[in-house]
Design a protein around this motif. Sequence first.
Motif, PDB file in Angstrom:
ATOM      1  N   VAL A  11       9.642  11.867 -22.278  1.00 40.39           N
ATOM      2  CA  VAL A  11       8.688  10.764 -22.163  1.00 40.39           C
ATOM      3  C   VAL A  11       7.562  11.161 -21.216  1.00 40.39           C
ATOM      4  CG1 VAL A  11       8.419   8.288 -21.739  1.00 40.39           C
ATOM      5  CG2 VAL A  11      10.669   9.190 -22.340  1.00 40.39           C
ATOM      6  N   ASP A  12       6.334  10.877 -21.609  1.00 43.89           N
ATOM      7  CA  ASP A  12       5.178  11.071 -20.747  1.00 43.89           C
ATOM      8  C   ASP A  12       5.349  10.244 -19.470  1.00 43.89           C
ATOM      9  OD1 ASP A  12       2.087  11.636 -20.411  1.00 43.89           O
ATOM     10  OD2 ASP A  12       2.340   9.447 -20.199  1.00 43.89           O
ATOM     11  N   ARG A  13       4.942  10.797 -18.319  1.00 38.11           N
ATOM     12  CA  ARG A  13       5.223  10.119 -17.045  1.00 38.11           C
ATOM     13  C   ARG A  13       4.557   8.749 -16.936  1.00 38.11           C
ATOM     14  NH1 ARG A  13       3.771   9.810 -11.487  1.00 38.11           N
ATOM     15  NH2 ARG A  13       5.666   9.682 -10.209  1.00 38.11           N
ATOM     16  N   ASP A  14       3.283   8.646 -17.322  1.00 35.41           N
ATOM     17  CA  ASP A  14       2.618   7.339 -17.253  1.00 35.41           C
ATOM     18  C   ASP A  14       3.317   6.323 -18.142  1.00 35.41           C
ATOM     19  OD1 ASP A  14       0.776   8.309 -15.471  1.00 35.41           O
ATOM     20  OD2 ASP A  14      -0.794   8.652 -16.978  1.00 35.41           O
ATOM     21  N   GLU A  41       5.241   2.805 -16.980  1.00 33.60           N
ATOM     22  CA  GLU A  41       4.952   1.531 -17.628  1.00 33.60           C
ATOM     23  C   GLU A  41       6.224   0.909 -18.191  1.00 33.60           C
ATOM     24  OE1 GLU A  41       3.304  -1.799 -19.352  1.00 33.60           O
ATOM     25  OE2 GLU A  41       2.477  -0.456 -17.823  1.00 33.60           O
ATOM     26  N   THR A  42       7.080   1.753 -18.757  1.00 36.51           N
ATOM     27  CA  THR A  42       8.343   1.271 -19.313  1.00 36.51           C
ATOM     28  C   THR A  42       9.217   0.661 -18.226  1.00 36.51           C
ATOM     29  OG1 THR A  42       8.309   2.958 -21.038  1.00 36.51           O
ATOM     30  CG2 THR A  42      10.438   1.941 -20.550  1.00 36.51           C
ATOM     31  N   GLY A  93      15.470  16.514 -27.048  1.00 34.50           N
ATOM     32  CA  GLY A  93      14.617  17.396 -27.824  1.00 34.50           C
ATOM     33  C   GLY A  93      13.551  16.719 -28.660  1.00 34.50           C
ATOM     34  N   ASN A  94      13.287  15.447 -28.447  1.00 34.29           N
ATOM     35  CA  ASN A  94      12.235  14.755 -29.200  1.00 34.29           C
ATOM     36  C   ASN A  94      10.847  15.143 -28.704  1.00 34.29           C
ATOM     37  OD1 ASN A  94      13.136  13.040 -26.799  1.00 34.29           O
ATOM     38  ND2 ASN A  94      11.202  12.047 -27.331  1.00 34.29           N
ATOM     39  N   GLU A  95       9.851  14.913 -29.543  1.00 32.48           N
ATOM     40  CA  GLU A  95       8.472  15.072 -29.092  1.00 32.48           C
ATOM     41  C   GLU A  95       8.226  14.041 -27.991  1.00 32.48           C
ATOM     42  OE1 GLU A  95       5.810  17.096 -29.863  1.00 32.48           O
ATOM     43  OE2 GLU A  95       7.351  18.320 -30.852  1.00 32.48           O
ATOM     44  N   PRO A  96       7.596  14.443 -26.868  1.00 36.19           N
ATOM     45  CA  PRO A  96       7.416  13.502 -25.760  1.00 36.19           C
ATOM     46  C   PRO A  96       6.753  12.197 -26.199  1.00 36.19           C
ATOM     47  CG  PRO A  96       6.848  15.712 -25.066  1.00 36.19           C
ATOM     48  CD  PRO A  96       7.071  15.780 -26.549  1.00 36.19           C
ATOM     49  N   LEU A  97       7.358  11.103 -25.820  1.00 37.27           N
ATOM     50  CA  LEU A  97       6.820   9.786 -26.150  1.00 37.27           C
ATOM     51  C   LEU A  97       5.639   9.451 -25.261  1.00 37.27           C
ATOM     52  CD1 LEU A  97      10.158   7.763 -26.390  1.00 37.27           C
ATOM     53  CD2 LEU A  97       8.702   8.420 -28.321  1.00 37.27           C
ATOM     54  N   ASN A  98       4.679   8.740 -25.822  1.00 34.52           N
ATOM     55  CA  ASN A  98       3.636   8.116 -25.025  1.00 34.52           C
ATOM     56  C   ASN A  98       3.422   6.708 -25.559  1.00 34.52           C
ATOM     57  OD1 ASN A  98       1.652   8.179 -27.198  1.00 34.52           O
ATOM     58  ND2 ASN A  98       1.466  10.378 -26.782  1.00 34.52           N
ATOM     59  N   ALA A 101      10.815   1.224 -29.682  1.00 32.54           N
ATOM     60  CA  ALA A 101      12.277   1.322 -29.766  1.00 32.54           C
ATOM     61  C   ALA A 101      12.854   1.834 -28.455  1.00 32.54           C
ATOM     62  CB  ALA A 101      12.676   2.242 -30.919  1.00 32.54           C
ATOM     63  N   PHE A 102      12.136   2.741 -27.807  1.00 34.65           N
ATOM     64  CA  PHE A 102      12.592   3.260 -26.519  1.00 34.65           C
ATOM     65  C   PHE A 102      12.549   2.164 -25.455  1.00 34.65           C
ATOM     66  CE2 PHE A 102      11.472   5.266 -22.405  1.00 34.65           C
ATOM     67  CZ  PHE A 102      12.655   5.946 -22.178  1.00 34.65           C
ATOM     68  N   VAL A 103      11.466   1.409 -25.433  1.00 35.85           N
ATOM     69  CA  VAL A 103      11.347   0.302 -24.469  1.00 35.85           C
ATOM     70  C   VAL A 103      12.472  -0.693 -24.679  1.00 35.85           C
ATOM     71  CG1 VAL A 103       9.927  -1.637 -23.715  1.00 35.85           C
ATOM     72  CG2 VAL A 103       8.862   0.554 -24.216  1.00 35.85           C
ATOM     73  N   GLU A 104      12.761  -0.999 -25.925  1.00 35.62           N
ATOM     74  CA  GLU A 104      13.838  -1.941 -26.230  1.00 35.62           C
ATOM     75  C   GLU A 104      15.178  -1.431 -25.698  1.00 35.62           C
ATOM     76  OE1 GLU A 104      15.848  -4.168 -30.130  1.00 35.62           O
ATOM     77  OE2 GLU A 104      14.191  -2.754 -30.378  1.00 35.62           O
ATOM     78  N   ALA A 105      15.399  -0.121 -25.794  1.00 33.63           N
ATOM     79  CA  ALA A 105      16.655   0.454 -25.300  1.00 33.63           C
ATOM     80  C   ALA A 105      16.746   0.356 -23.789  1.00 33.63           C
ATOM     81  CB  ALA A 105      16.759   1.909 -25.750  1.00 33.63           C
ATOM     82  N   VAL A 106      15.662   0.678 -23.083  1.00 32.13           N
ATOM     83  CA  VAL A 106      15.670   0.573 -21.621  1.00 32.13           C
ATOM     84  C   VAL A 106      15.865  -0.872 -21.196  1.00 32.13           C
ATOM     85  CG1 VAL A 106      14.370   0.982 -19.493  1.00 32.13           C
ATOM     86  CG2 VAL A 106      14.216   2.632 -21.371  1.00 32.13           C
ATOM     87  N   GLU A 107      15.206  -1.794 -21.898  1.00 38.66           N
ATOM     88  CA  GLU A 107      15.339  -3.211 -21.557  1.00 38.66           C
ATOM     89  C   GLU A 107      16.760  -3.708 -21.793  1.00 38.66           C
ATOM     90  OE1 GLU A 107      13.394  -7.439 -22.975  1.00 38.66           O
ATOM     91  OE2 GLU A 107      12.097  -5.673 -22.851  1.00 38.66           O
ATOM     92  N   ALA A 108      17.403  -3.222 -22.848  1.00 40.86           N
ATOM     93  CA  ALA A 108      18.782  -3.621 -23.117  1.00 40.86           C
ATOM     94  C   ALA A 108      19.701  -3.208 -21.972  1.00 40.86           C
ATOM     95  CB  ALA A 108      19.269  -3.006 -24.427  1.00 40.86           C
ATOM     96  N   VAL A 109      19.488  -2.006 -21.443  1.00 42.22           N
ATOM     97  CA  VAL A 109      20.312  -1.524 -20.330  1.00 42.22           C
ATOM     98  C   VAL A 109      20.022  -2.313 -19.059  1.00 42.22           C
ATOM     99  CG1 VAL A 109      20.737   0.442 -18.801  1.00 42.22           C
ATOM    100  CG2 VAL A 109      20.642   0.786 -21.281  1.00 42.22           C
ATOM    101  N   THR A 110      18.761  -2.520 -18.747  1.00 43.09           N
ATOM    102  CA  THR A 110      18.437  -3.232 -17.503  1.00 43.09           C
ATOM    103  C   THR A 110      18.894  -4.685 -17.551  1.00 43.09           C
ATOM    104  OG1 THR A 110      16.180  -3.689 -18.282  1.00 43.09           O
ATOM    105  CG2 THR A 110      16.503  -1.729 -16.922  1.00 43.09           C
TER     106      THR A 110
END
Length: 399
Positions: A197-200, A204-205, A238-243, A251-260
């Motif tokens: 994942v891109d740092r910025d 934000e996530t 090994g995925n292409e870095p997300l931005n 989908a990534f944000v949804e996963a982080v939100e589910a955990v938090t």
Amino acid sequence: MEEAPGGATAPEGFAACGIVCGVRGEGGRDLGLLYSESPCVSVGVYTRNAFEGAPLAVTREAVEAGAVRAVVANSGNANAATGAPGVEDARAMQESAARALGLGAREVAVASTGVIGERLPIERIRESIPEVAGGLSRDGSSFAEAILTTDTRTKEAAVRVPLGGGYVTVGGTAKGSGMIHPNMGTMLAFLTTDAAVDRDCLQETLARTVDFSFNRVTVDGDTSPSDMALLLANGAAGNEPLNADSSEYPAFVEAVEAVTKRLAREIARDGEGATKLVEATVEGARDEEQAAALAKAVVGSSLVKAAVAGEDANWGRVLVALGYSGAEFDPAGLTLYFGGVKVFEAGEPVAHDEKAANRALAGDEVEIRAVVGSRGASATAWGCDLTYEYVRINGSYRT
């Protein structure tokens, strides 16, 4: 998205360990280490308490460098309000862990939780760090134990989501039981992912998901000087870095939100002396901010919390909390439910079965729902009941 076993070590490439060091004085794991086998992108959010713990200054420097790949944490002593010597102790923890792992000091974050105003037994910690580093494994349960204070249980969560033609995992381990009323992130929360994942984008996530989860938890209205939430991404999937423009970013944000959110609920459920998780949902508000303010006022009210403890559906206390929340709404348009029992509507009490309303507070999970209008915004906040046990725990916390 599917649930995955474990916590912060669920994503590929992460390992952890927790041991008994003696910081807490008597028994129990109290020194933990979380480690990524490969370099990470790292971001964090921190307490806004003016008496910020010494480890946060050290950790912020490391996170701003952007490459934290390990966290060393102790329980039993917050290393807060300890002045310059406390900062020196935090740096000593950081340097000792870096040396044991073969890393640079800026690759290690430091966290401490426990009693405020006492120096760390730093030599004891230094001597124990090689042991905790030598015990690293994919089983993160001992690490989850090592960061607890008055908690009665560990708090871990993980999910797995298809992304980039494969799967990525997001995991998290947290602690929190008392002094819980975050104004940034929470207590201690360590989130990890094997996504690239891109740092910025990662920052934000974290900020977004923390606001929807940890920032909507309250146990007692107090904000700790030790609060921090960190998110480390090592790219092992090994995925292409997300931005932010990536099609799979939501989908990534949804996963982080589910955990938090899962961790936030567990922190509320494990509030000091608590017997019930309280979930307040507000619907029909003008916007998300207004809805969140209303929901947090309900779960943060000492009178509401006490009524829940006594299983007394005293709906007037909920009305008052909504009224002083500072949010804009029309009281004449309010509808209020305890569980499935409607108790108030259109500015007036509703005839209802009081015993049924009281029974809605009798389980270990209590739902309070307020519809404040016909607009589209809603929010949920989590808290717990207020019991005699809370006073017992905090009346003798140091002694």
